[in-house]
Design an enzyme around this catalytic site. Structure first.
Site, PDB file in Angstrom:
ATOM      1  CG  ASN A   1      34.649 -55.949 -45.498  1.00  0.00           C
ATOM      2  OD1 ASN A   1      35.426 -55.114 -45.039  1.00  0.00           O
ATOM      3  ND2 ASN A   1      33.867 -55.709 -46.540  1.00  0.00           N
TER       4      ASN A   1
ATOM      5  CG  HIS B   1      32.387 -54.647 -50.669  1.00  0.00           C
ATOM      6  ND1 HIS B   1      31.218 -54.046 -50.278  1.00  0.00           N
ATOM      7  CD2 HIS B   1      32.479 -55.799 -49.959  1.00  0.00           C
ATOM      8  CE1 HIS B   1      30.626 -54.807 -49.367  1.00  0.00           C
ATOM      9  NE2 HIS B   1      31.374 -55.880 -49.151  1.00  0.00           N
TER      10      HIS B   1
ATOM     11  CD  GLU C   1      30.027 -59.798 -50.257  1.00  0.00           C
ATOM     12  OE1 GLU C   1      30.382 -60.293 -49.196  1.00  0.00           O
ATOM     13  OE2 GLU C   1      30.045 -58.564 -50.486  1.00  0.00           O
TER      14      GLU C   1
ATOM     15  CB  ILE D   1      25.165 -56.829 -48.195  1.00  0.00           C
ATOM     16  CG1 ILE D   1      25.916 -57.599 -49.286  1.00  0.00           C
ATOM     17  CG2 ILE D   1      26.161 -56.130 -47.264  1.00  0.00           C
ATOM     18  CD1 ILE D   1      26.806 -56.744 -50.173  1.00  0.00           C
TER      19      ILE D   1
ATOM     20  CB  SER E   1      26.626 -57.547 -40.043  1.00  0.00           C
ATOM     21  OG  SER E   1      26.001 -58.437 -40.949  1.00  0.00           O
TER      22      SER E   1
HETATM   23  O1  G3P Z   1      31.996 -57.899 -47.340  1.00  0.00           O
HETATM   24  C1  G3P Z   1      31.114 -58.677 -46.631  1.00  0.00           C
HETATM   25  C2  G3P Z   1      29.740 -58.342 -46.891  1.00  0.00           C
HETATM   26  O2  G3P Z   1      29.403 -57.331 -47.725  1.00  0.00           O
HETATM   27  C3  G3P Z   1      28.677 -59.143 -46.340  1.00  0.00           C
HETATM   28  O3  G3P Z   1      28.259 -58.401 -45.251  1.00  0.00           O
HETATM   29  O4  G3P Z   1      27.205 -58.071 -43.123  1.00  0.00           O
HETATM   30  O5  G3P Z   1      26.102 -59.492 -44.848  1.00  0.00           O
HETATM   31  O6  G3P Z   1      28.120 -60.319 -43.686  1.00  0.00           O
HETATM   32  P1  G3P Z   1      27.360 -59.114 -44.168  1.00  0.00           P
END
Ligand code: G3P
Length: 220
Positions: free
Chosen positions: A9, A92, A139, A144, A201
């Site tokens: 993403n 999201h 998630e 996140i 990230s």
């Molecule tokens: O959409 C992917 C997400 O919200 C996870 O983000 O930065 O923890 O990989 P991240």
């Protein structure tokens, strides 16, 4: 089993927007793997990224359930599809929408268009499963952008969501996301029964994106 999904993403990271999104897409397109690589781009970048990496599967990060007409500022599905989108994220954690919007969106898009609805927990995953999107990505919002993968911090949320969703609609694939950084995290997700991962990230903040992409698929 279908090929595991690696969905990156772009969010609005500078390293994954505009020209950088095009570069990232070409890198993903060139990864040699049996995994299914997907890039979820800003609607603003869709057309250019699609031209830069025509073989890569592209999703948009959000669509509104609107048709063409008087809908100022909304992200309209048919134009996104014309510009190369093969799917979308919805709901999201950073762009929540009412359940009714997802239902309306699912009713208006073509059957083969992927809709990956995001859930904060197993309860929300179950509610979403009743709408039968193609995928659900669980998630936990608090993980996140962090350094600890959901597969390490909260493996039961992945396992429980996979089981709960399959009991409601066996055709809905479950992904997991938050803190995913490397191939071990991807492997752990698959071992927990997920069909793949959704991450941001770990890729967008890496000083060496090419290596991260290769590493992510190293156990597949
Ligand atoms: O959409 C992917 C997400 O919200 C996870 O983000 O930065 O923890 O990989 P991240």
């Amino acid at each position: 089993m279908d090929e595991p999904l690696i969905v990156v993403n772009c969010k609005t990271y500078a390293t994954a927007s505009g020209q950088a999104a095009e570069t990232l897409a070409t890198m993903m397109q060139d990864v040699e793997t049996d995994a299914r690589m997907v890039l979820a781009v800003s609607a603003l970048d869709l057309g250019a990224v699609s031209r830069a990496a025509p073989e890569l599967e592209l999703w948009v990060q959000h669509l509104d359930p609107v048709s063409r007409g008087s809908n100022t500022g909304r992200v309209e599905p048919l134009t996104a599809i014309e510009r190369g989108a093969k799917g979308t994220l919805t709901n999201h954690a950073e762009r929540k929408v009412p359940l009714g919007d997802i239902d309306q969106l699912l009713a208006m898009i073509p059957a083969n268009f992927e809709v990956c609805a995001c859930a904060a927990d197993t309860k929300e995953a179950k509610a979403l499963a009743h709408l039968s999107p193609s995928m659900i990505a669980v998630e936990p919002p608090e993980l996140i952008g962090g350094d600890i993968s959901v597969t390490t911090a909260d493996p039961s949320i992945v396992r429980d969501s996979v089981n709960a969703v399959s009991q409601i609609d066996d055709n809905v694939r479950v992904l997991c996301g938050a803190g995913i950084k490397n191939g071990q995290d991807v492997l752990a997700a698959l071992d927990l029964g997920a069909s793949g991962v959704l991450l941001a990230s770990g890729v967008t903040k890496s000083p060496d994106i090419q290596s991260v992409l290769s590493e992510l698929v190293s156990y597949i």
